[in-house]
Design an enzyme around this catalytic site. Structure first.
Site, short mmCIF file in Angstrom:
data_model
loop_
_atom_site.label_atom_id
_atom_site.label_comp_id
_atom_site.label_asym_id
_atom_site.label_seq_id
_atom_site.Cartn_x
_atom_site.Cartn_y
_atom_site.Cartn_z
N ASP A 1 -12.50 3.22 3.22
CA ASP A 1 -11.64 2.98 2.26
C ASP A 1 -11.61 1.37 1.79
OD1 ASP A 1 -9.41 3.54 0.49
OD2 ASP A 1 -7.94 2.80 1.52
N GLY B 1 2.77 -7.58 -2.19
CA GLY B 1 2.10 -6.18 -3.22
C GLY B 1 2.57 -5.25 -2.42
N PHE C 1 0.83 3.61 -0.02
CA PHE C 1 0.98 3.85 1.38
C PHE C 1 1.81 2.92 2.09
CE2 PHE C 1 -3.05 6.28 0.28
CZ PHE C 1 -2.46 7.50 0.58
#
Length: 348
Positions: A141, A21, A25
């Protein structure tokens, strides 16, 4: 075009298998290590020097050495040459089950309530290790793409990944600068108030809410920009308003993690985990209501059972079976016990 390709050799020990995947970034690839077997490799799209890569992953490397079962293990950090130039990378343990994002999608309209509570509790357990450092290490995050779903000899096992934005809080203020993904950011972060342990707890609360409802919190169905804090003026609907299987205690725990005022919110991941442990129900999770397994998942199951009968093939067989369950969680009811036995090294 991918930064690295299948069959490409990285240094003396790594061979790229396939892409798993990519995000804004970085790309993630499955690789084969000469001694360690299958690993995952994250290649950064914009980090170009080894020094920058080491700096970016400093706190992640610290946390990985603590050996907590709910924090991803990192193995190596380096720089490689790609078609786009020099790029930083790191290798970490490979989790065949995939991300929480895929797990949620496969369970729509909702992850079974007790399964969602267990996933949330394990996220909180891993995050508590970071929050327990002095000063705390803040993830900043936490999203469905940064939580990995797998199985080991004890059953369902969650790993928190992508501590790449993690940073130590200021030892005096216990705050850190804002990073991360808007939809999972706490209100005070969006107001430039800085991140705290309570900001990470908010993100875990959003993950739990999404698993239970397939909605973002403070969303009444009308269009809104996730980075605008005006939405927090709306009352929070408890998860049970969308999902009648959610009990009153779980409603209370999730809404406490999503309190707009950080001073009134559940303050740390440890306290969130303690609340979930006190609530934990010993009854089996509700039946999964996902679609029938697709041909890809069924083929992986068949390959897994065939491989399990070959000498030395049990580890790879377990990976294939875990990948199949990740694609179609309905298979967990049929094969999870077998997968757990295989992770223990037992074949019947």
């Amino acid at each position: 075009m991918a930064l690295v390709r299948g069959g490409e050799r990285i240094g003396d020990s790594l061979v790229v298998d396939r892409m798993l995947g990519e995000g804004a970034f970085a790309e993630v690839h499955r690789v084969e290590h000469r001694h360690l077997g299958r690993l995952a490799m994250k290649v950064f799209k914009r980090v170009t020097s080894e020094a920058e890569t080491h700096d970016l992953l400093g706190e992640a490397r610290l946390l990985s050495t603590l050996g907590h079962r709910n924090v991803i293990r990192l193995f190596d950090v380096g720089v490689l040459t790609t078609a786009e130039g020099r790029r930083g990378y790191f290798t970490m343990e490979y989790v065949p089950g995939g991300t929480l994002e895929r797990f949620v999608a496969a369970h729509r309209p909702a992850v079974p309530t007790d399964v969602a509570a267990e996933v949330t509790a394990q996220i909180a357990a891993g995050l508590a290790v970071a929050h327990g450092q002095h000063p705390p290490v803040l993830h900043r995050d936490l999203t469905p793409a940064n939580v990995l779903i797998g199985y080991d000899g004890a059953g369902l096992r969650i790993r928190i990944s992508d501590f790449g934005l993690a940073v130590r809080a200021d030892p005096v203020t216990r705050l850190a600068g804002a990073q991360g993904t808007y939809a999972f950011m706490a209100p005070e972060v969006l107001r430039h108030g800085g991140y705290s342990c309570a900001g990470d707890v908010w993100s875990v609360g959003v993950l739990a809410y999404v698993m239970l409802t397939d909605h973002l919190p403070y969303d009444d169905g009308t269009p809104f920009a996730p980075h605008r804090h005006v939405r927090f003026r709306r009352p929070l609907l408890p998860p049970s308003r969308y999902n009648e299987t959610v009990d009153e205690e779980l409603d209370r725990i999730v809404t406490a993690a999503l309190t707009v005022d950080p001073w009134q919110r559940t303050p740390t991941a440890r306290e969130l985990g303690d609340a979930l442990a006190a609530r934990r129900v010993r009854a089996p999770a509700p039946a999964v209501t996902t679609a029938e397994p697709g041909p890809g998942a069924q083929r992986l199951v068949a390959d897994a059972y065939a491989l399990a009968r070959t000498p030395g093939g049990l580890g790879r067989a377990a990976d294939l079976l875990e990948e199949a369950i990740g694609l179609s969680p309905r298979l967990a009811g049929r094969h999870a016990h077998t997968l757990i036995r295989w992770r223990r090294g037992v074949v019947l």
